[in-house]
Design a protein around this motif. Structure first.
Motif, PDB file in Angstrom:
ATOM      1  N   MET A   1       0.830  -1.203   0.000  1.00 29.02           N
ATOM      2  CA  MET A   1       0.000   0.000   0.000  1.00 29.02           C
ATOM      3  C   MET A   1       0.871   1.263   0.000  1.00 29.02           C
ATOM      4  O   MET A   1       1.874   1.336   0.692  1.00 29.02           O
ATOM      5  CB  MET A   1      -0.908   0.010   1.233  1.00 29.02           C
ATOM      6  N   ILE A   2       0.448   2.241  -0.785  1.00 32.66           N
ATOM      7  CA  ILE A   2       1.132   3.533  -0.813  1.00 32.66           C
ATOM      8  C   ILE A   2       0.496   4.417   0.251  1.00 32.66           C
ATOM      9  O   ILE A   2      -0.705   4.707   0.197  1.00 32.66           O
ATOM     10  CB  ILE A   2       1.008   4.194  -2.193  1.00 32.66           C
ATOM     11  N   ARG A   3       1.296   4.840   1.208  1.00 32.70           N
ATOM     12  CA  ARG A   3       0.786   5.644   2.317  1.00 32.70           C
ATOM     13  C   ARG A   3       0.814   7.126   1.928  1.00 32.70           C
ATOM     14  O   ARG A   3       1.856   7.646   1.502  1.00 32.70           O
ATOM     15  CB  ARG A   3       1.626   5.402   3.567  1.00 32.70           C
ATOM     16  N   VAL A   4      -0.324   7.815   2.097  1.00 32.00           N
ATOM     17  CA  VAL A   4      -0.470   9.198   1.644  1.00 32.00           C
ATOM     18  C   VAL A   4      -0.981  10.078   2.775  1.00 32.00           C
ATOM     19  O   VAL A   4      -1.851   9.670   3.545  1.00 32.00           O
ATOM     20  CB  VAL A   4      -1.434   9.281   0.440  1.00 32.00           C
ATOM     21  N   VAL A   5      -0.433  11.290   2.865  1.00 34.37           N
ATOM     22  CA  VAL A   5      -0.969  12.324   3.746  1.00 34.37           C
ATOM     23  C   VAL A   5      -1.466  13.472   2.872  1.00 34.37           C
ATOM     24  O   VAL A   5      -0.805  13.866   1.906  1.00 34.37           O
ATOM     25  CB  VAL A   5       0.097  12.837   4.737  1.00 34.37           C
ATOM     26  N   ILE A   6      -2.642  13.994   3.207  1.00 33.39           N
ATOM     27  CA  ILE A   6      -3.253  15.100   2.463  1.00 33.39           C
ATOM     28  C   ILE A   6      -3.167  16.369   3.307  1.00 33.39           C
ATOM     29  O   ILE A   6      -3.586  16.376   4.465  1.00 33.39           O
ATOM     30  CB  ILE A   6      -4.723  14.786   2.134  1.00 33.39           C
ATOM     31  N   VAL A   7      -2.619  17.439   2.721  1.00 33.66           N
ATOM     32  CA  VAL A   7      -2.456  18.703   3.443  1.00 33.66           C
ATOM     33  C   VAL A   7      -3.175  19.801   2.678  1.00 33.66           C
ATOM     34  O   VAL A   7      -2.774  20.178   1.571  1.00 33.66           O
ATOM     35  CB  VAL A   7      -0.969  19.061   3.611  1.00 33.66           C
ATOM     36  N   ASP A   8      -4.244  20.328   3.265  1.00 32.60           N
ATOM     37  CA  ASP A   8      -5.019  21.410   2.644  1.00 32.60           C
ATOM     38  C   ASP A   8      -5.862  22.057   3.731  1.00 32.60           C
ATOM     39  O   ASP A   8      -6.376  21.362   4.609  1.00 32.60           O
ATOM     40  CB  ASP A   8      -5.916  20.854   1.523  1.00 32.60           C
ATOM     41  N   ASP A   9      -5.998  23.377   3.682  1.00 31.88           N
ATOM     42  CA  ASP A   9      -6.750  24.045   4.739  1.00 31.88           C
ATOM     43  C   ASP A   9      -8.257  23.976   4.526  1.00 31.88           C
ATOM     44  O   ASP A   9      -9.029  24.384   5.386  1.00 31.88           O
ATOM     45  CB  ASP A   9      -6.304  25.505   4.888  1.00 31.88           C
ATOM     46  N   GLU A  10      -8.697  23.445   3.388  1.00 33.84           N
ATOM     47  CA  GLU A  10     -10.130  23.309   3.126  1.00 33.84           C
ATOM     48  C   GLU A  10     -10.570  21.866   3.376  1.00 33.84           C
ATOM     49  O   GLU A  10     -10.101  20.939   2.707  1.00 33.84           O
ATOM     50  CB  GLU A  10     -10.453  23.710   1.685  1.00 33.84           C
TER      51      GLU A  10
END
Length: 218
Positions: A1-10
Motif C-alpha cells: 500500500m502507498i501511504r499518503v498524507v493530504i495537506v489542505d486548509d479546506e
C-alpha cells in the motif's frame, strides 16, 4: 500500500482527495492536516510515502513545509497542489524538491496515477508543462545566473550533458534512449549519475538546471 498524507486548509478539498485516493485500492490515506505545522507533526508520526501539499495555508505554508520535508533524504515525495492563480509559487516548490505539481481540478484517475509515479520517484509533470512552466520561471528566478548554472555542469561528461538536455525537455528514459540511441538501462545509469553529480533530488530539479544553464530553449 502507498501511504499518503493530504495537506489542505479546506476540509471539503481534503475529503474529496481522500475519496479519490481510497478508491484506488493500493493507496491508504494515513492522515490529513490543515496547515504546514500540523502536517510536519503528522508526517513525522505516520511516515507516508507521498504527500499531497496545498500551497496557501494559514501559519506555515506548503512551500516552507515542502522545503523542510525534502531536506531529509528519507522524506516523503511531495506533490504540490496548485491553481492557475498560484503559478508564481511553482518554481520555488520544484526547487525545494517537490517531485512536481498538479492542478486541483486534475481528473481523479490522473491524480491517482501521479501518486503512484511519485512513489516510484518519478516527476509528475506532463512534458509540455515541464517545458513551458520551468522555462518561464527559470527566466524569472532570482540568484540563478546562467554562468553560475553552467559552472555546475563542469562535472558532467559530454554524454551526460546530452542526457541532461533531454531531461530538460521532460523526456522519459525510453524517449532519451531513442534520441541518443542508447538502451533504457544505459540511460537509467546516465540519469542516476547526472543527478548524483549535480546533487539533484529528482528529474524535475535536473530539468530546471538544464534550463538555467541554457541547454534547453523555449
Amino acid at each position: 500500500m502507498i501511504r499518503v498524507v493530504i495537506v489542505d486548509d479546506e476540509h471539503l478539498m481534503r475529503s474529496g482527495l481522500r475519496m479519490m485516493m481510497e478508491s484506488a485500492g493500493d493507496i491508504e490515506v494515513v492522515g490529513e492536516a490543515g496547515d504546514g505545522d500540523e502536517a510536519l507533526e503528522l508526517i513525522e508520526r505516520t511516515r507516508p510515502h507521498v504527500v499531497l501539499m496545498d500551497i496557501r495555508m494559514p501559519g506555515k505554508d506548503g512551500l516552507k513545509a515542502t522545503e523542510e520535508l525534502t531536506a531529509h533524504e528519507d522524506g516523503p515525495k511531495v506533490i504540490v497542489l496548485t491553481t492557475f492563480g498560484e503559478d508564481t509559487y511553482i518554481y520555488r516548490a520544484l526547487s525545494a524538491g517537490a517531485v512536481g505539481f498538479l492542478l486541483k481540478d486534475t481528473p481523479p484517475e490522473d491524480l491517482v496515477a501521479a501518486v503512484r509515479k511519485a512513489h516510484l520517484g518519478q516527476a509528475v509533470l506532463d512534458p509540455a508543462i515541464t517545458r513551458s512552466v520551468i522555462a518561464h520561471f527559470t527566466d524569472q528566478a532570482p540568484g540563478h545566473g546562467r554562468q553560475e548554472a553552467r559552472d555546475k555542469l563542469d562535472v558532467l561528461t559530454g554524454r551526460e550533458m546530452e542526457v541532461l538536455a533531454c531531461l530538460g525537455e521532460g523526456m522519459s528514459n525510453a524517449e532519451i534512449g531513442q534520441r541518443l540511441r542508447l538502451s533504457e538501462t544505459t540511460v537509467k545509469s546516465h540519469v542516476s549519475r547526472v543527478m548524483e553529480k549535480l546533487h539533484c533530488a529528482n528529474r524535475t530539479q535536473a530539468a530546471i538546471l538544464a534550463y538555467e544553464a541554457g541547454l534547453v530553449t523555449k
